[in-house]
Design an enzyme around this catalytic site. Structure first.
Site, short mmCIF file in Angstrom:
data_model
loop_
_atom_site.label_atom_id
_atom_site.label_comp_id
_atom_site.label_asym_id
_atom_site.label_seq_id
_atom_site.Cartn_x
_atom_site.Cartn_y
_atom_site.Cartn_z
CB SER A 161 -0.83 -0.09 1.38
OG SER A 161 -1.54 1.14 1.47
CE1 TYR A 174 -4.51 -2.02 4.98
CE2 TYR A 174 -3.46 -0.01 4.55
CZ TYR A 174 -3.93 -1.06 4.05
OH TYR A 174 -3.96 -1.43 2.99
#
Length: 274
Positions: A161, A174
């Site tokens: 990501s 995350y």
């Protein structure tokens, strides 16, 4: 010295099928990005194991692919798979190999999105997100690497990501796991390169998925408000689509990309440029 990619596996005269006869496993394939990756791989000639912890979601992707093209019915299979369960992974991989004899590509895409500040993230939340986003990737790789070593070829693609690279408000769990994915990718590339096995990661930016919609709702924003705020951060003034991530995945899985390994490919509309 590792051998060159298998030229015999290329389609004759049809470069539209970049994954001709390759066997691909996609985890988290019931979600928007996983479904798009699965469908795109099939369109490029692959046989795809569509794996998800939610079997109904996996089967829905299979049904959609077959509905679009009945000739693909033997090239897709839905598998219920919890990537935190090593025995379940071994069983799933055996099922795939029993059907198609090999595994050429692993797409580690399954993920959970725990977005919290450090104070708000419980010990249980940390365990859960690491089990899926990091340990799950490692266990999947562990299961397919022996097969790829015997074949002396393979491609492992890990969904990281832009959160692997940049700090974002209240993203601590995350972002931490996605940073770990980048380092795992580098180490796998080093350890497996001599076996002609490549490992790369993809770092998407803001992609229009259900997770994005949920994030906007958690921020108490409408999607129009959320989108307007996000596109200000990008060179391309729009959100990305799952299909754009799928296209990049196919390229990394294909024999057009056999000198790239240990790399991180950012697809974020220029988010991390500004």
């Amino acid at each position: 010295m590792s051998s060159a990619p298998e030229q015999s596996r290329k389609p004759s005269g049809d470069w539209s099928q970049l994954l001709f006869n390759k066997v691909v496993i996609v985890t988290g394939a019931g979600g928007a990005i996983g479904a798009a990756i699965s469908h795109c791989c099939v369109l490029h000639g692959a046989r795809v194991a569509i794996a998800d912890i939610n079997k109904k979601a996996a089967d829905a992707v299979v049904t959609k692919i077959i509905t679009d093209d009945q000739t693909q019915k033997d090239n897709v299979m839905g598998i219920e798979l919890d990537v935190t369960d090593e025995q379940a992974i071994q069983k799933a991989v055996k099922t795939i190999v029993d059907k198609w004899n090999r595994v050429d590509v692993l797409v580690n895409n399954a993920a959970i999105f725990t977005l919290r500040s450090i104070e708000d993230a419980s010990a249980e939340a940390w365990s859960e997100i690491f089990n899926v986003n990091v340990r799950g990737y490692a266990l999947m790789a562990k299961a397919v690497v022996p097969l790829m070593k015997k074949q002396r070829s393979g491609s492992i693609i890990q969904m990281a990501s832009i959160s692997s690279w940049i700090a974002q408000p209240n993203f601590v769990p995350y972002s931490t796991t996605k940073g770990a994915v980048l380092q795992m990718t580098r180490n796998l590339a080093l350890d497996l390169g001599s076996f002609n096995i490549r490992c790369n990661s993809i770092c998407p930016g803001t992609i229009l998925t259900q997770a994005t919609t949920t994030h906007a709702a958690n921020l108490q924003q409408t999607m129009d408000e959320f989108t307007a705020a996000e596109v200000k951060k990008q060179c391309l003034k729009r959100l990305g689509s799952p299909e754009e991530i799928a296209n990049l995945t196919v390229f990394l899985a294909s024999d057009l990309c056999h000198f790239a390994t240990g790399a991180s490919f950012v697809a974020d509309g220029g988010y991390t440029t500004i």
